[in-house]
Design an enzyme around this catalytic site. Structure first.
Site, PDB file in Angstrom:
ATOM      1  N   GLU A  58       0.866  -1.187   0.000  1.00 54.68           N
ATOM      2  CA  GLU A  58       0.000   0.000   0.000  1.00 54.68           C
ATOM      3  C   GLU A  58       0.902   1.236   0.000  1.00 54.68           C
ATOM      4  OE1 GLU A  58      -2.272   0.577   3.656  1.00 54.68           O
ATOM      5  OE2 GLU A  58      -3.822   1.688   2.585  1.00 54.68           O
ATOM      6  N   CYS A  79      -5.577  -3.249   2.759  1.00 52.78           N
ATOM      7  CA  CYS A  79      -5.340  -2.999   4.182  1.00 52.78           C
ATOM      8  C   CYS A  79      -6.589  -3.121   5.048  1.00 52.78           C
ATOM      9  CB  CYS A  79      -4.649  -1.642   4.350  1.00 52.78           C
ATOM     10  SG  CYS A  79      -3.714  -1.552   5.896  1.00 52.78           S
ATOM     11  N   LYS A 111      -9.680   1.366  -2.472  1.00 54.21           N
ATOM     12  CA  LYS A 111      -9.944   0.894  -1.098  1.00 54.21           C
ATOM     13  C   LYS A 111     -11.384   1.205  -0.700  1.00 54.21           C
ATOM     14  CE  LYS A 111      -7.528   1.269   3.376  1.00 54.21           C
ATOM     15  NZ  LYS A 111      -6.338   1.933   3.971  1.00 54.21           N
TER      16      LYS A 111
HETATM   17  O1  LIG Z   1      -6.771  -2.057  10.356  1.00 54.85           O
HETATM   18  C1  LIG Z   1      -5.752  -1.619  10.872  1.00 54.85           C
HETATM   19  O2  LIG Z   1      -5.485  -1.801  12.058  1.00 54.85           O
HETATM   20  C2  LIG Z   1      -4.773  -0.818  10.069  1.00 54.85           C
HETATM   21  C3  LIG Z   1      -5.322  -0.409   8.745  1.00 54.85           C
HETATM   22  C4  LIG Z   1      -4.441   0.488   7.973  1.00 54.85           C
HETATM   23  O3  LIG Z   1      -3.361   0.808   8.372  1.00 54.85           O
HETATM   24  C5  LIG Z   1      -4.875   0.967   6.665  1.00 54.85           C
HETATM   25  O4  LIG Z   1      -5.998   0.681   6.236  1.00 54.85           O
HETATM   26  O5  LIG Z   1      -4.075   1.635   6.009  1.00 54.85           O
END
Ligand SMILES: O=C(O)CCC(=O)C(=O)O
Length: 292
Positions: free
Chosen positions: A48, A169, A127
């Site tokens: 990401e 993510c 996303k």
């Molecule tokens: O879900 C998480 O704890 C981290 C998610 C995250 O860092 C993101 O979505 O960029």
């Protein structure tokens, strides 16, 4: 049983160390992707925000315009770099994500670009679940201050191999999308992601293994390497879980490449020894059947 994975595949997750210089990040990404291709990887994943620091303050500065597609080199240097790198590597390439600016609505997205071994764009994922959390005294983050959510689930079709569910993510925390991709025949669920040093130790591996065991598919999670000079400290620990939720490979926090060999036998074996695929009661939960 249908072959979910048509032939064995070496997957490579590039846990890239990136800095503030986008051009340098793209050049560095190229060398690591070529290294993975040389090692035999047919599908190579970048993290990401692989070519920028991660954070709401950085998204507008690093955002690129992808529409109308294909963008010009000025509109999206990353699109053109990824396309050329995929072709040079002769491998499928998941360009983890980049910040995207939609030119008409002026909305920003966190968007993954996927290229075929010939360098053609074969998929994108914006996303869908934005990372908005507040753990008092630990970490508060609000992607939605800047980003808008994508409105589509993404399943890639790699003609030689099969289907891959792609999300980014925080999307991994929502099992519904993973389940739909698996029900539609995905052999692998891929998550470029940058967890942090609070939720990473708590949930990163747990979520990866959970999506694997729920769906009896492979799971790949690809993080940036940790940069203690950056304002966001990524957890790292890129990993591959197999369809039985065994960890096939996991990084620490430093730059590295995680490799795993994926095959259909492993999917078949776990699905016949723990046959949840034929035991499901979709009469009780038709809305997650993936048929809608
Ligand atoms: O879900 C998480 O704890 C981290 C998610 C995250 O860092 C993101 O979505 O960029």
């Amino acid at each position: 049983m249908a072959a979910f994975l048509k032939k064995p595949l070496k997957l490579a997750l590039v846990q890239l160390a990136s800095g503030v210089d986008k051009t340098a990040n793209l050049t560095h990404a190229r060398s690591k992707v070529l290294e993975a291709a040389k090692a035999g990887a047919g599908l190579i994943v970048l993290p990401e925000c692989f070519n920028s620091p991660y954070g709401t303050a950085h998204f507008p500065k690093y955002a690129e315009t992808l529409l109308p597609s294909p963008p010009t080199k000025e509109q999206s240097p990353s699109f053109h770099a990824l396309s050329a790198i995929a072709a040079e590597a002769n491998a499928y390439l998941v360009g983890g994500s980049i910040p995207e600016l939609e030119p008409t609505t002026k909305k920003y997205y966190n968007t993954s670009l996927v290229f075929s071994p010939s360098g053609a764009l074969i998929g994108t994922h914006r996303k869908t679940h934005l990372f908005d959390i507040d753990i008092p005294g630990k970490i508060a983050f609000r992607e939605s201050d800047v980003l808008s959510p994508g409105n589509q689930l993404t399943i890639l079709d790699l003609p030689e191999y099969g289907k891959v569910g792609l999300a980014i993510c925080y999307d991994i925390r929502f099992p519904e999308a993973a389940m739909i991709a698996a029900r539609k025949g995905a052999f692998l669920l891929l998550y470029p992601g940058a967890f942090n040093t609070t939720t990473g130790p708590l949930h990163w591996e747990l979520l990866g293994r959970a999506r694997a065991v729920d769906n009896q598919t492979y799971v790949g999670m690809c993080s940036p390497a940790r940069d203690m000079d950056a304002d966001y400290h990524a957890y790292g620990h890129s990993l591959v879980a197999d369809p039985g939720a065994h960890i096939l490979g996991m990084a620490d926090e430093k730059e590295t490449i995680v490799y795993a060999d994926l095959d259909n036998e492993t999917i078949k074996n776990i699905r016949s020894s723990i046959p949840i695929y034929t035991q499901r009661r979709f009469d009780l939960y038709p809305d997650v059947s993936g048929e809608n």
